[in-house]
Design an enzyme around this catalytic site. Sequence first.
Site, PDB file in Angstrom:
ATOM      1  N   ASP A   1     -44.703 -35.286 -55.478  1.00  0.00           N
ATOM      2  CA  ASP A   1     -45.374 -36.120 -54.486  1.00  0.00           C
ATOM      3  C   ASP A   1     -46.656 -35.442 -54.002  1.00  0.00           C
ATOM      4  OD1 ASP A   1     -45.244 -38.458 -52.698  1.00  0.00           O
ATOM      5  OD2 ASP A   1     -45.020 -36.982 -51.103  1.00  0.00           O
TER       6      ASP A   1
ATOM      7  N   GLU B   1     -48.322 -36.774 -58.700  1.00  0.00           N
ATOM      8  CA  GLU B   1     -49.030 -37.888 -58.067  1.00  0.00           C
ATOM      9  C   GLU B   1     -50.368 -37.373 -57.543  1.00  0.00           C
ATOM     10  OE1 GLU B   1     -48.858 -40.897 -54.225  1.00  0.00           O
ATOM     11  OE2 GLU B   1     -48.000 -38.904 -54.148  1.00  0.00           O
TER      12      GLU B   1
END
Length: 550
Positions: free
Chosen positions: A251, A287
């Site tokens: 993330d 990401e």
Amino acid sequence: MRRPVFKTVAAVLAALLCLAGCQSGKTADPSGSAVSSVPGESSLQMTSFNKNLTPVLRDDACRTSYEIFVYSFCDSDGDGIGDLNGVRSKLDYIADMGFDQIWLTPIHPSSTYHKYDVDDYYGIDKAFGTQEDFDSLIKACHEKGIRVLLDLVLNHTSVNHAWFKAAADYLKKLPSGVEPDSLQCPSYDYYCFAREAKDGYVRLGSSDWYYEARFWSGMPDLNLDNAALKEEIRRIAAFWLGKGVDGFRLDAVTSYYTGNPAANTAFLKWLNETVKALSKDCYLVGEAWTDRASIAELYKSGIDSLFNFPFAGPDGVIRSVMSGVFAASDYVDAMCNSEKAFRAANPGYIDAPFYTNHDIARSAGYFAADDGPVTKMAYALSLFMSGNTFVYYGEEIGMKGSGRDENKRAPMYWSDDKNDPDLCKGPAEMEQFEMKFPSLAEQMKDEASLWTWFREAVRVRRAFPAIARGTTVKLAGICDAKVAAFSRSEGGQTVYILMNLKNQTAEKDLSSLPGSVKLSAVLNTNGEEIKLEAGKLVLPAYSIAVLTGD
Ligand code: CA
């Protein structure tokens, strides 16, 4: 998770005012009207033509992956919250669609429905299940050849994580004028505390201390320079790899060090080397919600994959091509340029294309006037990119969802039956809206549905390993503003892919291709057939032909 999340009074009020319909499985956007195809209206060429295509399986990371937002996917125990046993109950569906990897959004204990604020990296949220449920899920996935990626959130924890609670207690009790000592409270240095209110910092209770929290005050940023924290991260990765996971989705990698790309690359390099030392096949996909050049810089870390954001979402290459802002040939040029930039940074990189995810408005809302074909072609542009492509749950049936994040995470629309036990209630603050396309149960009966198209497109992708593994070569003599044309080669096989992205039939002379070719797979959105006769290919509106050497 990219942008700071601030819960507003308005959002809370909206949730309170929301009627009971918010909780139902049926959903969508006020402007959307139901579109139904007529089952059995005509026999699509692709259904019979592709029937004998079988997946060519490779033990590598070039997969067709399915992102599951666990809270909203499938409920197994009647509480309306998706869970691990619910995911396990849908593995036949997932495998039949041709997905051979799943990415689970965070499953660890957390007070939010999205769970991107982790309380305990070793645990499983009670609403999602138990460690035994997780073990059963991993086992069942592996039996079906499905790999499992967990979401690893390392930019921040929850304020409820024991590390942060210990640090906050320590600082609040620290006598004024005394400097904190990480020997007394090791986790004090796991976070970024300051005595003044800097940009991106919030006040720690009523103390004189502030902490970095770029996304939300409930998500304190971690200090990834701290050696003891890095050892904690190594142990967390080792724990889940020991339980059989195949890799991690990372993330918010551009936020690890805000405004310091070089430090982000350096941390990714450390992380990649650390997990590969634990398990050489551990796959990482990061990401990095940024542009091509910045993604290329991050590839210098040696990380396997980074999501290819420039192609995704309402402003990305795919939507721009299908809306006519870009030409068909621009899609091919963009793939070539992207591959070149990433390969230069990391020769072993594996692209991670996708069209939408849980932070991006769903694609069915991108083309308001479209009753199917444009949305189908747009998704094919994502499925025909090389590497490990990701599909967000519900996109295979064209679910809608835009505006606030909760709407993008609506319950998987399994059926219209409100008593379907698999249906989830969805996030509490989700708005009420109508779906544009029918439920999965309806679409599975319809040869012309988005779902059938999706299944066929994945079938084609998996039948020709070069599609996911080759380098894109533009077919310059054929590619134009209306037809995207390119080849990819791998293991002695070359595939030629021609996509008609417009609403008129296109005819293409194939004499510029080396040697003779045959039609090997087709995807069509209407009853007209794709034909190859005397070196000329007839491509009906919104159709795709895959050719191979004869
Ligand atoms: Ca449940």
